[in-house]
Design a protein around this motif. Sequence first.
Motif, PDB file in Angstrom:
ATOM      1  N   MET A   1      46.487  46.509  63.417  1.00  0.00           N
ATOM      2  CA  MET A   1      45.776  45.352  63.976  1.00  0.00           C
ATOM      3  C   MET A   1      46.663  44.113  63.973  1.00  0.00           C
ATOM      4  O   MET A   1      46.610  43.300  64.907  1.00  0.00           O
ATOM      5  CB  MET A   1      44.488  45.073  63.194  1.00  0.00           C
ATOM      6  N   ASN A   2      47.495  43.959  62.966  1.00  0.00           N
ATOM      7  CA  ASN A   2      48.382  42.790  62.895  1.00  0.00           C
ATOM      8  C   ASN A   2      49.392  42.803  64.030  1.00  0.00           C
ATOM      9  O   ASN A   2      49.796  41.746  64.521  1.00  0.00           O
ATOM     10  CB  ASN A   2      49.107  42.761  61.552  1.00  0.00           C
ATOM     11  N   LEU A   3      49.810  43.989  64.461  1.00  0.00           N
ATOM     12  CA  LEU A   3      50.737  44.081  65.591  1.00  0.00           C
ATOM     13  C   LEU A   3      50.105  43.492  66.847  1.00  0.00           C
ATOM     14  O   LEU A   3      50.766  42.758  67.604  1.00  0.00           O
ATOM     15  CB  LEU A   3      51.122  45.544  65.832  1.00  0.00           C
TER      16      LEU A   3
ATOM     17  N   MET B   1      39.771  53.976  65.915  1.00  0.00           N
ATOM     18  CA  MET B   1      39.684  54.822  64.726  1.00  0.00           C
ATOM     19  C   MET B   1      38.767  56.014  64.975  1.00  0.00           C
ATOM     20  O   MET B   1      39.050  57.131  64.519  1.00  0.00           O
ATOM     21  CB  MET B   1      39.170  54.010  63.539  1.00  0.00           C
ATOM     22  N   ALA B   2      37.673  55.783  65.707  1.00  0.00           N
ATOM     23  CA  ALA B   2      36.746  56.868  66.011  1.00  0.00           C
ATOM     24  C   ALA B   2      37.424  57.949  66.842  1.00  0.00           C
ATOM     25  O   ALA B   2      37.277  59.154  66.565  1.00  0.00           O
ATOM     26  CB  ALA B   2      35.526  56.318  66.756  1.00  0.00           C
ATOM     27  N   VAL B   3      38.196  57.546  67.839  1.00  0.00           N
ATOM     28  CA  VAL B   3      38.910  58.512  68.688  1.00  0.00           C
ATOM     29  C   VAL B   3      39.870  59.341  67.837  1.00  0.00           C
ATOM     30  O   VAL B   3      39.922  60.576  67.951  1.00  0.00           O
ATOM     31  CB  VAL B   3      39.673  57.783  69.815  1.00  0.00           C
TER      32      VAL B   3
ATOM     33  N   LEU C   1      35.567  44.408  71.987  1.00  0.00           N
ATOM     34  CA  LEU C   1      34.413  44.760  71.151  1.00  0.00           C
ATOM     35  C   LEU C   1      33.423  45.605  71.952  1.00  0.00           C
ATOM     36  O   LEU C   1      32.875  46.584  71.439  1.00  0.00           O
ATOM     37  CB  LEU C   1      33.733  43.484  70.646  1.00  0.00           C
ATOM     38  N   GLY C   2      33.212  45.240  73.222  1.00  0.00           N
ATOM     39  CA  GLY C   2      32.322  46.012  74.077  1.00  0.00           C
ATOM     40  C   GLY C   2      32.820  47.429  74.294  1.00  0.00           C
ATOM     41  O   GLY C   2      32.038  48.395  74.224  1.00  0.00           O
ATOM     42  N   PHE C   3      34.118  47.590  74.536  1.00  0.00           N
ATOM     43  CA  PHE C   3      34.683  48.931  74.725  1.00  0.00           C
ATOM     44  C   PHE C   3      34.566  49.756  73.445  1.00  0.00           C
ATOM     45  O   PHE C   3      34.359  50.968  73.502  1.00  0.00           O
ATOM     46  CB  PHE C   3      36.138  48.837  75.179  1.00  0.00           C
TER      47      PHE C   3
ATOM     48  N   LEU D   1      33.448  47.778  60.431  1.00  0.00           N
ATOM     49  CA  LEU D   1      34.733  48.378  60.077  1.00  0.00           C
ATOM     50  C   LEU D   1      35.883  47.562  60.655  1.00  0.00           C
ATOM     51  O   LEU D   1      36.893  47.317  59.982  1.00  0.00           O
ATOM     52  CB  LEU D   1      34.789  49.816  60.596  1.00  0.00           C
ATOM     53  N   THR D   2      35.743  47.115  61.902  1.00  0.00           N
ATOM     54  CA  THR D   2      36.746  46.243  62.508  1.00  0.00           C
ATOM     55  C   THR D   2      36.857  44.937  61.726  1.00  0.00           C
ATOM     56  O   THR D   2      37.960  44.427  61.490  1.00  0.00           O
ATOM     57  CB  THR D   2      36.382  45.933  63.970  1.00  0.00           C
ATOM     58  N   PHE D   3      35.719  44.399  61.314  1.00  0.00           N
ATOM     59  CA  PHE D   3      35.711  43.155  60.547  1.00  0.00           C
ATOM     60  C   PHE D   3      36.469  43.311  59.235  1.00  0.00           C
ATOM     61  O   PHE D   3      37.217  42.413  58.821  1.00  0.00           O
ATOM     62  CB  PHE D   3      34.273  42.719  60.273  1.00  0.00           C
TER      63      PHE D   3
END
Length: 351
Positions: free
Chosen positions: A48-50, A66-68, A138-140, A251-253
């Motif tokens: 995520m930092n990248l 992550m789900a994929v 976020l929607g995707f 989880l993203t948060f």
Amino acid sequence: MKKQKILLNIGAILGFIILLFILNKTFDPYQKKILNLCGIYVVLGLSMNLINGFTGLFSLGHAGFMAVGAYTAGLLTMPPAMKEMNFFMKPIVPFLAKVEWPFLPALLMAGVVTALVGFLIGSPVLKLKDDYLAIATLGFSEIIRVVFVNIQSVTNGALGLKGLPTHTNVWWSWGTAIVTILFMVFLIKSSYGRAFKAIREDEIAAEAMGISLFKHKVMSFIMGAFFAGVGGALLGNLLGTIDPNMFRFVLTFNILLIVVLGGIGSITGTTISAVVVTVAMEVLRVLDENINLGFVQIKGIPGMRMVIFSLLLMIVILFYQQGLMGTNEFSWDWFSKIKGFKKTPKKEVRQ
């Protein structure tokens, strides 16, 4: 001096591997699980930092990536007999029914499939900026989760996958973390890394200097998605079970929290923050239970650990507004300064 730093880096990696070997031998299963989670969150935080830190793209789609990765690795590593037990409501698609891969190829395929999904999402979405990009990603992410709920013949729908082989151990999680750290270090020092930083600082100036904005944004997005997929695969094969509800926005948060706390645009900060946050969340769990001090018993309050954890985060952010490390990175020069190896030249005394 450069050769000396290379030797110190190699020594540090070897020392850390020895430490992992000792911890793997002495820790109980619960402590090993926390150690594994630390390594996985290092991978996820750096991915995520990248995107968010080094390239300046405000993306909130990590849970979907992550789900994929988790489902891809799970379906490829699960034994056929276990698939038959899981898919009792609706049979699994024939081309996945008899598939059983070793963990390494499955892990790499999880990253590749997620990178492909990242490309398909990033190509149209990365034309947006700031808040619009965040809302779109976020929607995707939510779309991916809902799709996984509904394609029951592939993902087993809301029931999820149970009985995944628990291949993830200390060596897989931290080995992947070390590879990710090294990849990030070399990437950021390369011309691509400098282009990412230029885009983060000023897109107009970067484009004027001949940097292709779309190409580098998509490249950053794909690489971030790849490592997010690998992290999701490691997490799924650590827990042994996955379902779509695991990959909600929370989880993203949590990953974004690691990035912000460590320092947006700092590899060292993200690594330290991933370990600190993961360990702190478990250490503070004692606040949810009754505490017996011998002379007095304090009744536990469910959810108190999150309150205390949030207060600690607020204090850190108030005093370190750019995170623990800001944009700084670890350097061996710190030790030479502390030990006084770099002596300041003495001023000549005029007679």
